[in-house]
Design a protein around this motif. Structure first.
Motif, PDB file in Angstrom:
ATOM      1  N   ASP A 161       9.219   7.003 -13.855  1.00  0.00           N
ATOM      2  CA  ASP A 161       8.908   5.620 -14.208  1.00  0.00           C
ATOM      3  C   ASP A 161       7.893   5.037 -13.246  1.00  0.00           C
ATOM      4  O   ASP A 161       7.813   5.408 -12.075  1.00  0.00           O
ATOM      5  CB  ASP A 161      10.175   4.760 -14.172  1.00  0.00           C
ATOM      6  CG  ASP A 161      11.191   5.167 -15.227  1.00  0.00           C
ATOM      7  OD1 ASP A 161      10.776   5.757 -16.241  1.00  0.00           O
ATOM      8  OD2 ASP A 161      12.390   4.895 -15.020  1.00  0.00           O
ATOM      9  N   ARG A 162       7.146   4.059 -13.740  1.00  0.00           N
ATOM     10  CA  ARG A 162       6.237   3.318 -12.870  1.00  0.00           C
ATOM     11  C   ARG A 162       7.017   2.299 -12.041  1.00  0.00           C
ATOM     12  O   ARG A 162       8.073   1.812 -12.455  1.00  0.00           O
ATOM     13  CB  ARG A 162       5.182   2.582 -13.694  1.00  0.00           C
ATOM     14  CG  ARG A 162       4.045   3.459 -14.183  1.00  0.00           C
ATOM     15  CD  ARG A 162       3.020   2.642 -14.936  1.00  0.00           C
ATOM     16  NE  ARG A 162       1.681   3.173 -14.774  1.00  0.00           N
ATOM     17  CZ  ARG A 162       0.582   2.480 -15.020  1.00  0.00           C
ATOM     18  NH1 ARG A 162       0.672   1.231 -15.433  1.00  0.00           N
ATOM     19  NH2 ARG A 162      -0.605   3.026 -14.850  1.00  0.00           N
ATOM     20  N   ILE A 163       6.481   1.970 -10.882  1.00  0.00           N
ATOM     21  CA  ILE A 163       7.046   0.908 -10.057  1.00  0.00           C
ATOM     22  C   ILE A 163       6.897  -0.413 -10.806  1.00  0.00           C
ATOM     23  O   ILE A 163       5.861  -0.701 -11.401  1.00  0.00           O
ATOM     24  CB  ILE A 163       6.318   0.834  -8.700  1.00  0.00           C
ATOM     25  CG1 ILE A 163       6.526   2.130  -7.913  1.00  0.00           C
ATOM     26  CG2 ILE A 163       6.787  -0.364  -7.887  1.00  0.00           C
ATOM     27  CD1 ILE A 163       5.643   2.253  -6.679  1.00  0.00           C
ATOM     28  N   SER A 164       7.950  -1.231 -10.795  1.00  0.00           N
ATOM     29  CA  SER A 164       7.930  -2.519 -11.495  1.00  0.00           C
ATOM     30  C   SER A 164       7.060  -3.506 -10.724  1.00  0.00           C
ATOM     31  O   SER A 164       7.376  -3.865  -9.586  1.00  0.00           O
ATOM     32  CB  SER A 164       9.355  -3.071 -11.621  1.00  0.00           C
ATOM     33  OG  SER A 164      10.182  -2.177 -12.329  1.00  0.00           O
ATOM     34  N   ILE A 165       5.977  -3.945 -11.365  1.00  0.00           N
ATOM     35  CA  ILE A 165       5.048  -4.880 -10.741  1.00  0.00           C
ATOM     36  C   ILE A 165       4.750  -6.002 -11.730  1.00  0.00           C
ATOM     37  O   ILE A 165       4.387  -5.730 -12.885  1.00  0.00           O
ATOM     38  CB  ILE A 165       3.734  -4.179 -10.333  1.00  0.00           C
ATOM     39  CG1 ILE A 165       4.024  -3.062  -9.319  1.00  0.00           C
ATOM     40  CG2 ILE A 165       2.738  -5.178  -9.750  1.00  0.00           C
ATOM     41  CD1 ILE A 165       2.822  -2.218  -8.978  1.00  0.00           C
TER      42      ILE A 165
ATOM     43  N   VAL B 230       0.854  -1.184   0.000  1.00  0.00           N
ATOM     44  CA  VAL B 230       0.000   0.000   0.000  1.00  0.00           C
ATOM     45  C   VAL B 230       0.895   1.241   0.000  1.00  0.00           C
ATOM     46  O   VAL B 230       1.775   1.380   0.860  1.00  0.00           O
ATOM     47  CB  VAL B 230      -0.928   0.012   1.236  1.00  0.00           C
ATOM     48  CG1 VAL B 230      -1.829   1.246   1.211  1.00  0.00           C
ATOM     49  CG2 VAL B 230      -1.763  -1.266   1.288  1.00  0.00           C
ATOM     50  N   ASN B 231       0.660   2.136  -0.962  1.00  0.00           N
ATOM     51  CA  ASN B 231       1.512   3.326  -1.077  1.00  0.00           C
ATOM     52  C   ASN B 231       0.731   4.449  -1.748  1.00  0.00           C
ATOM     53  O   ASN B 231      -0.276   4.214  -2.424  1.00  0.00           O
ATOM     54  CB  ASN B 231       2.764   3.006  -1.901  1.00  0.00           C
ATOM     55  CG  ASN B 231       3.788   4.123  -1.866  1.00  0.00           C
ATOM     56  OD1 ASN B 231       4.246   4.518  -0.799  1.00  0.00           O
ATOM     57  ND2 ASN B 231       4.136   4.651  -3.035  1.00  0.00           N
ATOM     58  N   HIS B 232       1.241   5.662  -1.572  1.00  0.00           N
ATOM     59  CA  HIS B 232       0.577   6.811  -2.204  1.00  0.00           C
ATOM     60  C   HIS B 232       0.656   6.744  -3.722  1.00  0.00           C
ATOM     61  O   HIS B 232      -0.355   6.793  -4.416  1.00  0.00           O
ATOM     62  CB  HIS B 232       1.198   8.119  -1.720  1.00  0.00           C
ATOM     63  CG  HIS B 232       0.869   9.292  -2.593  1.00  0.00           C
ATOM     64  ND1 HIS B 232      -0.422   9.747  -2.763  1.00  0.00           N
ATOM     65  CD2 HIS B 232       1.651  10.075  -3.380  1.00  0.00           C
ATOM     66  CE1 HIS B 232      -0.423  10.761  -3.601  1.00  0.00           C
ATOM     67  NE2 HIS B 232       0.814  10.986  -3.989  1.00  0.00           N
ATOM     68  N   SER B 233       1.873   6.643  -4.276  1.00  0.00           N
ATOM     69  CA  SER B 233       2.061   6.790  -5.721  1.00  0.00           C
ATOM     70  C   SER B 233       2.423   5.476  -6.398  1.00  0.00           C
ATOM     71  O   SER B 233       3.143   4.646  -5.845  1.00  0.00           O
ATOM     72  CB  SER B 233       3.150   7.825  -6.008  1.00  0.00           C
ATOM     73  OG  SER B 233       3.332   7.997  -7.403  1.00  0.00           O
ATOM     74  N   ARG B 234       1.925   5.320  -7.605  1.00  0.00           N
ATOM     75  CA  ARG B 234       2.291   4.186  -8.472  1.00  0.00           C
ATOM     76  C   ARG B 234       3.589   4.470  -9.219  1.00  0.00           C
ATOM     77  O   ARG B 234       4.184   3.583  -9.815  1.00  0.00           O
ATOM     78  CB  ARG B 234       1.148   3.958  -9.469  1.00  0.00           C
ATOM     79  CG  ARG B 234       1.360   2.885 -10.527  1.00  0.00           C
ATOM     80  CD  ARG B 234       1.340   1.501  -9.930  1.00  0.00           C
ATOM     81  NE  ARG B 234       1.340   0.463 -10.952  1.00  0.00           N
ATOM     82  CZ  ARG B 234       2.404   0.069 -11.667  1.00  0.00           C
ATOM     83  NH1 ARG B 234       3.576   0.671 -11.475  1.00  0.00           N
ATOM     84  NH2 ARG B 234       2.317  -0.881 -12.558  1.00  0.00           N
ATOM     85  N   ARG B 235       4.050   5.735  -9.164  1.00  0.00           N
ATOM     86  CA  ARG B 235       5.254   6.166  -9.877  1.00  0.00           C
ATOM     87  C   ARG B 235       6.436   6.286  -8.921  1.00  0.00           C
ATOM     88  O   ARG B 235       6.262   6.487  -7.721  1.00  0.00           O
ATOM     89  CB  ARG B 235       5.008   7.522 -10.540  1.00  0.00           C
ATOM     90  CG  ARG B 235       3.858   7.539 -11.524  1.00  0.00           C
ATOM     91  CD  ARG B 235       4.267   7.099 -12.894  1.00  0.00           C
ATOM     92  NE  ARG B 235       3.143   7.066 -13.819  1.00  0.00           N
ATOM     93  CZ  ARG B 235       3.272   6.922 -15.137  1.00  0.00           C
ATOM     94  NH1 ARG B 235       4.476   6.823 -15.670  1.00  0.00           N
ATOM     95  NH2 ARG B 235       2.210   6.889 -15.911  1.00  0.00           N
ATOM     96  N   LYS B 236       7.635   6.223  -9.459  1.00  0.00           N
ATOM     97  CA  LYS B 236       8.851   6.334  -8.656  1.00  0.00           C
ATOM     98  C   LYS B 236       9.160   7.813  -8.419  1.00  0.00           C
ATOM     99  O   LYS B 236      10.084   8.381  -8.978  1.00  0.00           O
ATOM    100  CB  LYS B 236      10.018   5.645  -9.359  1.00  0.00           C
ATOM    101  CG  LYS B 236       9.867   4.126  -9.438  1.00  0.00           C
ATOM    102  CD  LYS B 236      11.076   3.483 -10.107  1.00  0.00           C
ATOM    103  CE  LYS B 236      10.929   1.974 -10.183  1.00  0.00           C
ATOM    104  NZ  LYS B 236      12.092   1.337 -10.842  1.00  0.00           N
ATOM    105  N   VAL B 237       8.371   8.406  -7.532  1.00  0.00           N
ATOM    106  CA  VAL B 237       8.524   9.831  -7.254  1.00  0.00           C
ATOM    107  C   VAL B 237       9.445  10.089  -6.065  1.00  0.00           C
ATOM    108  O   VAL B 237       9.768  11.239  -5.754  1.00  0.00           O
ATOM    109  CB  VAL B 237       7.152  10.483  -6.991  1.00  0.00           C
ATOM    110  CG1 VAL B 237       6.281  10.412  -8.230  1.00  0.00           C
ATOM    111  CG2 VAL B 237       6.449   9.817  -5.804  1.00  0.00           C
ATOM    112  N   GLY B 238       9.875   9.041  -5.384  1.00  0.00           N
ATOM    113  CA  GLY B 238      10.749   9.205  -4.227  1.00  0.00           C
ATOM    114  C   GLY B 238      11.382   7.885  -3.825  1.00  0.00           C
ATOM    115  O   GLY B 238      11.210   6.852  -4.491  1.00  0.00           O
ATOM    116  N   GLY B 239      12.114   7.939  -2.703  1.00  0.00           N
ATOM    117  CA  GLY B 239      12.839   6.766  -2.258  1.00  0.00           C
ATOM    118  C   GLY B 239      11.951   5.586  -1.934  1.00  0.00           C
ATOM    119  O   GLY B 239      12.321   4.418  -2.182  1.00  0.00           O
TER     120      GLY B 239
END
Length: 395
Positions: free
Chosen positions: A47-51, A6-15
């Motif tokens: 980039d999007r998180i790799s899922i 569970v996370n705020h963003s689907r994108r790699k916007v931070g660490g």
């Protein structure tokens, strides 16, 4: 085990999102059943998180929190591994499922601004426990703007987050420093350090140390508390003391980029050169760091951990940074880089850079030490520790 991320963003916007991009595929390879819930999937250059394709995903912004939560509930997770949500009502609903574990990446619920920094004439880490006294210090300590409504809004949000943290089955800190921060607020946590990727053999120190220029690197968000202005100020002193040409690359972007570029132009010369690249792909950042002599992380705020330095060490590149937050837990002065003393000034930063680069033999030792230290933080060990905590939560 059925693990919902569970996370705020689907994108790699931070660490946190970069972390998830490594952990999610690793749990999938280990045979666990996974699902993901995100608040948002912004249309951005990140980039999007790799899922993996087979992993079910729900995004609140694409439907609604009610529908996304219903889908998560019907999936029946054994554990909800939470990494930070913007909406406290959504977080409360996730925690109410009764199987939440929060990885505390930052000062979530323990600081009115989230920076944990007294940002006055001499900025430095704040040692104060979060509470009503933060309202008294908000303006004198420059904790975040001059708007009283913003102050009250932030205080209510962080108070809610602190209350929510008490409801999780487990809190996981990413450094001993963060574990102590949580303990000061009456919260028990397990310390599970982040990790670097895997490298088969130590890279040789491939830099030609005798050839100018010496290449320095800053990578990250360009915010005032990241200390880029101190780094730029330190360059003339470093150049004079080393008597070498210097080239400093700033990879990233943020609100201070314009002022840092303007500041850099005032000292640019044949002996001191700058490059501002904007955001780069992860592969390109890695390539740039590998071609640098030194990574410099001049953060003024107490970095909860500072993983970028270990990632540079994986490439055999040592780091210079201030001795703040969780950084001294992995950067051992004179072993894999040098710690600049506090209070944070351009002079103390210059001293640490000069120590790192003034002697070729010492520099080669730092390169070797940087790789050795990074190898101590492995993905496999990280996952094993997490699974122990998850199993304890579900027992």
């Amino acid at each position: 085990m059925r693990i919902a991320f569970v996370n705020h963003s689907r994108r790699k916007v931070g660490g946190a999102e970069v972390y998830l991009g490594a952990v999610i595929p690793a749990f999938a390879r280990a045979g666990h059943e996974l699902a993901c819930l995100f608040e948002d999937d912004p249309d951005s250059t990140h980039d999007r998180i790799s899922i993996p394709d087979e992993v079910p995903q729900w995004c609140v912004s694409a439907s609604s929190s009610t529908m996304a939560l219903a889908s998560l509930r019907e999936w029946h997770p054994d554990i909800c591994f939470v990494h930070g949500l913007h909406d406290p009502d959504l977080e409360a609903a996730v925690v109410a499922l009764g199987c939440g574990a929060l990885y505390v990446h930052n000062y979530y619920g323990t600081c009115i601004s989230g920076n944990k920094t007294v940002d006055g004439s001499t900025p430095g880490p704040c040692q104060r426990q979060f509470g009503p006294q933060c309202l008294l210090h908000y303006f004198p300590d420059h904790c975040g703007g001059r708007n009283p409504f913003t102050m009250l809004s932030r205080y209510r949000l962080q108070s809610r987050r602190l209350e929510l943290m008490r409801r999780y089955r487990a809190l996981i800190a990413n450094s001993g420093y963060m574990a102590r921060e949580l303990s000061a607020h009456g919260l028990h946590s397990d310390c599970v350090y982040p990790f670097t990727g895997s490298v088969n053999a130590a890279p040789p120190c491939s830099h030609d140390f005798a050839t100018d220029p010496l290449r320095l690197m800053f990578a990250g968000r360009m915010h005032a508390l990241k200390g880029g202005h101190l780094l730029i100020d330190s360059l003339p002193d470093i150049q004079r003391r080393l008597a070498r040409r210097l080239s400093l690359t700033f990879a990233g972007d943020g609100p201070e980029r314009g002022s840092w570029e303007k500041q850099a132009r005032t000292i640019t010369s044949e002996a001191v050169a700058f490059e501002f690249t904007g955001w780069l792909s992860a592969v390109e950042v890695q390539r740039r760091i590998a071609n640098s002599h030194l990574l410099i992380m001049p953060s003024i705020w107490p970095e909860p951990f500072g993983l970028s330095g270990l990632e540079a060490g994986q490439l055999g590149v040592p780091t210079v940074t201030f001795a703040v937050g969780g950084i001294p837990e992995w950067l051992h002065d004179g072993i894999n880089g040098h710690l600049a003393s506090l209070p944070a000034t351009s002079r103390s930063l210059a001293d640490a850079v000069v120590k790192s680069l003034s002697d070729p033999d010492h520099y080669r030792q730092l390169c070797t030490g940087a790789f050795a230290r990074s190898a101590a933080y492995s993905l496999d060990a990280h996952l094993a520790q997490l699974l122990q905590i998850f199993e304890r939560c579900t027992a």
